[in-house]
Design an enzyme around this catalytic site. Sequence first.
Site, PDB file in Angstrom:
ATOM      1  N   CYS B 412       0.810  -0.984   0.062  1.00  0.00           N
ATOM      2  CA  CYS B 412       0.083   0.028  -0.023  1.00  0.00           C
ATOM      3  C   CYS B 412       0.994   1.103   0.095  1.00  0.00           C
ATOM      4  O   CYS B 412       0.421   2.255  -0.527  1.00  0.00           O
ATOM      5  CB  CYS B 412      -0.999  -0.015   1.196  1.00  0.00           C
ATOM      6  SG  CYS B 412      -0.195   0.070   2.669  1.00  0.00           S
ATOM      7  N   HIS B 456      -2.064   0.999   7.293  1.00  0.00           N
ATOM      8  CA  HIS B 456      -2.354   1.209   5.830  1.00  0.00           C
ATOM      9  C   HIS B 456      -2.115   2.632   5.539  1.00  0.00           C
ATOM     10  O   HIS B 456      -1.975   3.654   6.588  1.00  0.00           O
ATOM     11  CB  HIS B 456      -3.916   1.248   5.638  1.00  0.00           C
ATOM     12  CG  HIS B 456      -4.547   1.136   4.274  1.00  0.00           C
ATOM     13  ND1 HIS B 456      -3.838   0.640   3.189  1.00  0.00           N
ATOM     14  CD2 HIS B 456      -5.486   1.992   3.607  1.00  0.00           C
ATOM     15  CE1 HIS B 456      -4.259   0.731   2.114  1.00  0.00           C
ATOM     16  NE2 HIS B 456      -5.512   1.522   2.222  1.00  0.00           N
ATOM     17  N   ASP B 472      -7.932   5.821  -2.623  1.00  0.00           N
ATOM     18  CA  ASP B 472      -6.977   4.897  -2.040  1.00  0.00           C
ATOM     19  C   ASP B 472      -6.685   3.794  -3.345  1.00  0.00           C
ATOM     20  O   ASP B 472      -7.490   3.037  -3.557  1.00  0.00           O
ATOM     21  CB  ASP B 472      -8.123   4.114  -1.235  1.00  0.00           C
ATOM     22  CG  ASP B 472      -7.075   3.048  -0.381  1.00  0.00           C
ATOM     23  OD1 ASP B 472      -5.950   2.839  -0.732  1.00  0.00           O
ATOM     24  OD2 ASP B 472      -7.448   2.467   0.658  1.00  0.00           O
TER      25      ASP B 472
END
Lengths: 306, 666
Positions: B412, B456, B472
């Site tokens: 991520c 995250h 995202d």
Amino acid sequence: MKGATPSHEGVTGRVRVLPNRNTLGFVALLVAMWYAGASQNNGAAYLLCFVLGGVALVSILHTHRNARGLRVSIGSVVPAFAGDPQTLRVGALAAIGGMHAAIRIKAGATGSSIAFEEISGPQWQFDQLEHSAAERGFFPDLTLAVSSLYPLGFFSARMTLTIACPRWVYPAAEGNRPLPRHLLPARNRGAGIRTEGDDFAGLRTYVQGEPHRHIDWKAAARGQGLFVKQWAGDSDETLILTWQDTAGLAHESRLSQLARWVVTAERSGLSYALDVPGTALPPGSGERHFHACLRVLALYPAEVGP
Amino acid sequence: MKWWRGKHSNLETAPLTGVCVALVLAVVPLLDRMAPWAVAIFAVAILLRLLVNRQQMRLPSMPVKIALLAIGMGGVGISYGGFFGVEPGLGILLILLSLKLLETNTVRDFQVLVLLGWFLCLCGLFFSQDLSRWLYDGCIALLLAASLIRFHYAPRGRSAMRPIWLAVKLVAQASPIILLLFVFFPRSRGDFRFQFSRSVDGVTGMSDQLSPGSFATLTRNENRAFRADFPDGNVPPLSQLYWRGAVLWRGDGMIWARGTGGLPVERPAAQLTGATVRQSIILDPHGSRWLFALDRPASLVRDSEFQPGGFLQSYRPIVAPLRYTVVSRPENHEAGLMPDQRKAALEKPQLISPRVRELVDAWRAENSTDRAVAEAAMHFFRKENFVYSLTPNTYGADALTEFLFERRSGFCEHYAASFATLMRIAGIPSRIVIGYHGGEFNRLGNYVLVRQLDAHAWCEVWLKGEGWIRFDPTNVIAPDRISSGSEYFLESRALAESAAGEPSVGAAGFREMMRETRLAWDNIKYQWDLRVVNYDEDAQQTLFNLAGLGDFAPPVIVLWMAIGALLIFGILAAWLSRVRGETLDPLVREYRKFCRVLARSGVVREPSEGAQHFAERAAALHPEHADAIRKAAALYNAARYGHEAPRPFARAVRELPRLRHITSAS
């Protein structure tokens, strides 16, 4: 029920649970835990603090319960001379059942103590307690301090028991004056000093204060220690022990000297009479007479005034 | 006698061994906080004390102990450079403990030794207030108490478990008082000058920096980050749970940092709209100043402030579990971007390769609005062959180019960093938000458990007229990661990668069971954290208010607490005395009655007198009832020694005729 509880039935008393010198450290620990909990907002430290505090509180009840109902007795006591240890036969009984753990029994405030690891069951348990008899006289009872640290030791259970236990303490048998020379003729024998013509009966150890004449100096020279020669005819002589014979000594020392003489006379098998102001015992010997004399001395009034 | 030799050892082996075991167990979790030489002294002291006790050797004498104390204190001073602080304090405690152990020979010594052991248990709780840690230290404290009991009383012929059992019994009987004290003892948040300890066990968690690999390392970290419950009952879907931790403003390609210094702080609460979501969070200590809240926090937590980017930060590092309630609102309508913030959010990387520039220029040419450009970038990630990988290997000097055009494999942080950087190159203000995503819903406790592996990173892009909008990119690369949570995603990936191909049903069932067990255990720990660890002044006040005690002054509450404790104490005392009476053997009870009856008539049993002899003596003094007395004694002896039932004896005692007192007999 008639009269007071007999001493051999045992005595029990009120149990008091008191803090002892371990309590302070424990309280300090609790304060430290509380402080850690409060200053860090540490809930876990708080809980540990309260758990230990709660357990200590509950331990008070267990300490109390552990001592409650314990009966203590003292068997008949053999007389002793002041300053000598007097052996007490102390009995303990779990009178209301259950078990008493780690019981410590102390004679008086400063005496020696004995410990019972566990007292349980229907039978009395006994142990010998050495009690140092400090003062002469007759004592109708004795105070015992019963205590226990069980289970955690941060509190003491205490029970002060005054137990009927007739107890004679004779004056300390001390003094080094020779036996007085007032001898009553017995069986009309010569009034002289101990005659040497009597049958030699044997040797016994020398007790301080005895006339040196009777010491077996030959044995002493051989390094065997001091012995006194005894003659079979000794018992025929009667010795009169009087208060005046001890003139020049302090009041208590006079009593000690008289006690010393009584002991010496009894051991030597002599017949002896005691004559102190207020009481005069006729000549005699043997266990009964011996104790009668010493009781007179034990009860002799203390010196009045300076 | 030699000068180093002291007294003979005087202790029993069992309690001493118990204390030694407890002390060793208490020291073990603290090992990494203690100097090795101090631990060595402690170990030697333990072995020596046990050895000395065993062989009836002699304890060290006073000069030896003084020398050891001097050496120990000097060692602490040298190796820590002082005597204040946690580590030196532990060192001193360990030295004192070792010395006390060596000299322990009396009741008082033993009591002090146990006190020191309990203090060591307390020290363990400075570093962790976990339920498991508390239970561990609690068991040690119990073992110490049991050793103390065993020290005072060695049960005859009974098992060694008896003192432990009694210690447990003490705790059980004390539990109402413990509960009362815990709930009602006034909690204060006073100003404490002296602090025992202010540090946490090495927590690995999020860092203030974002670089390739910084999040991927957390995927194997199952440690808990925090737990959140929703007091109003409105739990958002897990995929919507973006827990905002911090905002990173300064970016250089793939490496991003806080860069909040000097930036003005907006007033987020005024600009947020949408339904409010209230969360009650118990944050595990992490040693930093993070305070997590759902996107986007609208209320402050005590002792905290908003930082540029609208995230919460505590004034002080969080070193103890912290419980706070925060309100979040999901939407925002920020009207304008402050010039300084805009400048920071547009700062481009120093190195922009031609290929990257070309890509961004193409998006710009094709799209007119900023939103369309951002969508194009998202489309790029979706369309091109990007791979979500836990082990993307390291990237070279121009990591951004390498990632976008060659390797195309990352976690991520790679996607967030590259997306935000691309936006800045396109002239669109962007920033990265780090925090956690999702979590695991615990049905038993009705809360969401968020672990380090849920860490995250995502992006926010400034769109004129809309405000900061979340993008995202991970969502388009690995939608499963977002919809079903990190752990499931990782698990399914691991399954897919396993050689077996299709996973067996049994293995899956077992894993599910393990998961359920873990959740149940975590729920217990959650209740612990909620009700015990975080039961502070506020929680206490809330409870008092709930119970209608809110208006009472603390002294009044303390008074009532004391009265309550006394009441419980009294009840317990009554109960304990009842139990004692019951423990008496019925035969003994009857025999006592028999003796009492005879004693009343003047015949008193001597303490050492047996039943037979006593009965004969009594019979001689009471010739008219001699038979009844003899019969009773015979029945007693039969029951006592012949294992007959005690009942006939009891009847004989009851039927004993009334005896006249022997003095009035003649």
